[in-house]
Design an enzyme around this catalytic site. Structure first.
Site, PDB file in Angstrom:
ATOM      1  N   HIS A 183       6.463  -3.906   5.521  1.00 60.40           N
ATOM      2  CA  HIS A 183       6.008  -2.428   5.828  1.00 60.40           C
ATOM      3  C   HIS A 183       4.817  -3.026   7.190  1.00 60.40           C
ATOM      4  CE1 HIS A 183       4.223   1.861   5.541  1.00 60.40           C
ATOM      5  NE2 HIS A 183       5.889   2.332   5.422  1.00 60.40           N
ATOM      6  N   HIS A 184       4.215  -2.513   7.478  1.00 62.27           N
ATOM      7  CA  HIS A 184       3.299  -2.445   7.886  1.00 62.27           C
ATOM      8  C   HIS A 184       2.255  -2.002   6.927  1.00 62.27           C
ATOM      9  CE1 HIS A 184       0.122  -3.484  11.647  1.00 62.27           C
ATOM     10  NE2 HIS A 184       1.079  -3.157  12.532  1.00 62.27           N
ATOM     11  N   SER A 185       2.134  -1.409   5.794  1.00 59.95           N
ATOM     12  CA  SER A 185       0.995  -0.688   4.933  1.00 59.95           C
ATOM     13  C   SER A 185       0.882  -2.439   4.466  1.00 59.95           C
ATOM     14  CB  SER A 185       1.954  -0.236   3.757  1.00 59.95           C
ATOM     15  OG  SER A 185       2.664  -0.620   3.211  1.00 59.95           O
TER      16      SER A 185
END
Length: 517
Positions: A183-185
């Site tokens: 996930h890009h977070s």
């Protein structure tokens, strides 16, 4: 329903959709249970030490930009799942982002925070059963379909938001494929790639980290100011214009509704990810002959390929409307506004670091989402001289180097995500995303397995077309992520880019005195 030999239910068993209306997550701390094989103990149990997500990390949880990074790594040998899991415990899981969940803090208005937890690798390493009797062509399609099916799913926030899929299937250019989803977070593509490369070594020298093209050391701000005073006003003006255009795009200045322009709901659709390899020597031939950069050449190829692709699409539209009339060579409407969100790495100390440096506290490497972006206008038209695409690309890239737009966009996103939620904090609504990254200059091995290719991409982004360009050894890989309702034939788009490279290369050879570009 079975999909390419792998059931969607099989992959969905380790994933789940989530929304930002979160309930508190109960986290198993590192000392709660006895650690089993392939597990990684968490850190401090004190709740007050949980670190909140940065504004940029929270931005990637917004419904219209709930983005996942997908990296395909082809290997020249099969992957041993047991050794792979054991190596994860000594590498990836030592980084706190990969051994932490994102939990809602009830005492602080439901703010998301990083909380270390015990990691069960069985929840993160998926090894589907695959038929080994596929031909190379059908196995390439299998991998492509597998990833497309994966983009229909999300990762549960009750576990660290990453997973790896091992496909021990011989394809046209690899003996096995590792699909890494994050996930890009957790961090941007540079963070993930740098961490991955820190676990690699040169094939020619197993004790040495890979080498990359030397980065230019930026001058100090004072040195730059006194030597470039005449450019300061231009820099300020360009930045003002670019930031205004970006804000205008957020609210009312839309791209032309071409066949490549997706509706806002595209953020929630699945993606097909395809790739095409070009000769890096051919690209450097064009670069050296025209006195430009590799990035200039790749932007020019993309612009030329998009023009060819759209010309064909408009030709099909015109043919259906004008049955029986003579087919025109140029079917493109005039004054098409087609812009890309162009991403920049804003780290003050870019480079490759050893794994021990990557995971230690106060590392020199700046982990996270240290990216800014700028709007880049692609000129969509057919040109009589293919070298005109190079000239335009160079001029536009030089213009984008004389602006602080990427840094301002990062500051604006941080400010508005933290203090005042508004559309300005979101990504602008453009036609496509584009990113270009230089990779290792020679062949590498990761955890002892020689790499044949690396192909990063995304899904969940608010555009129907995303292009990543990354070099590896003697190849330049273009990775295209599309919504198939918008771009039903991504391989044709790759063909158009490849044909554009051939035309530009031929023009360079035919016109050797082109360095004045």
């Amino acid at each position: 329903m079975h999909f390419g030999g792998v059931s969607k239910d099989m992959m969905s068993s380790v994933t789940a959709h989530h929304h930002l209306g979160l309930t508190p997550i109960k986290v198993r701390k590192g000392g709660d249970d006895h650690e089993g094989e392939g597990s990684h103990g968490g850190g401090d149990d004190e709740e007050h030490q949980a670190e909140p997500l940065s504004p940029m990390a929270r931005m990637f949880h917004e419904p219209e930009s709930n983005v996942y990074i997908v990296v395909l790594v082809g290997f020249k040998s099969p992957i041993d799942p047991h050794s792979f899991k054991a190596n994860l415990a000594q590498t990836l899981l030592k980084h706190p982002r990969f051994s932490s969940v994102q939990a809602a803090d009830e005492k602080n208005g439901g703010e998301l925070k990083w909380v270390e937890t015990k990691v069960d690798t069985d929840n993160h390493v998926i090894v589907p059963m695959v038929d080994q009797d596929w031909t190379c062509n059908s196995s390439d399609k299998f991998v492509e379909d597998y990833v497309a099916n994966l983009t229909k799913t999300k990762i549960s926030m009750s576990i660290p938001m990453w997973d790896c899929h091992i496909l021990n299937l011989k394809t046209s250019d690899a003996e096995s494929t590792l699909v890494i989803r994050v996930h890009h977070s957790l961090g941007d593509g540079t963070s993930l790639t740098t961490l991955l490369i820190s676990c690699s070594r040169k094939v020619s020298d197993p004790d040495a980290l890979p080498s990359f093209p030397a980065a230019k050391n930026p001058r100090s701000s004072s040195e730059w100011f006194f030597k470039k005073v005449p450019l300061v006003l231009l820099l300020i003006w360009n930045t003002f214009v670019d930031v205004w255009m970006s804000v205008a795009t957020t609210y009312f200045l839309n791209d032309t509704q071409t066949p490549l322009k997706a509706p806002p709901s595209v953020s929630f659709t699945s993606r097909r990810i395809v790739r095409r390899s070009f000769s890096l020597d051919d690209i450097k031939l064009v670069k050296n002959a025209t006195n430009t950069t590799v990035n200039d050449v790749m932007v020019a190829l993309t612009q030329a390929g998009l023009s060819r692709y759209l010309n064909r699409k408009y030709g099909e539209i015109n043919k259906s409307k004008e049955e029986g009339r003579i087919i025109r060579k140029n079917n493109l409407p005039k004054n098409i506004r087609l812009r890309a969100t162009l991403f920049f790495n804003l780290r003050s100390s870019p480079g490759i670091y050893d794994f021990a440096e990557m995971v230690k506290k106060n590392s020199k490497f700046e982990w996270g989402n240290k990216i800014g972006y700028a709007l880049f206008p692609f000129t969509i038209e057919l040109k009589d001289n293919p070298l005109d695409y190079i000239r335009e690309a160079k001029a536009k890239m030089d213009r984008k180097k004389a602006t602080l737009e990427p840094k301002f966009r990062l500051l604006m996103a941080k400010f508005f995500m933290r203090f005042y939620r508004t559309k300005v904090a979101n990504f602008p609504y453009t036609t496509m995303w584009f990113s270009n990254v230089m990779g290792p200059q020679e062949e590498i091995s990761i955890l002892g397995n020689q790499v044949s290719y690396v192909a990063p991409s995304l899904y969940g982004q608010p555009v129907g077309l995303t292009i990543h360009v990354v070099s590896y050894g003697t190849k330049m890989n273009m990775v295209v992520s599309v919504d198939e309702k918008i771009v039903p034939d991504p391989h044709q788009l790759c063909d158009d880019v490849e044909r554009s490279l051939q035309l530009i290369k031929n023009s360079v050879i035919a016109q050797p005195n082109t360095s004045h570009l």
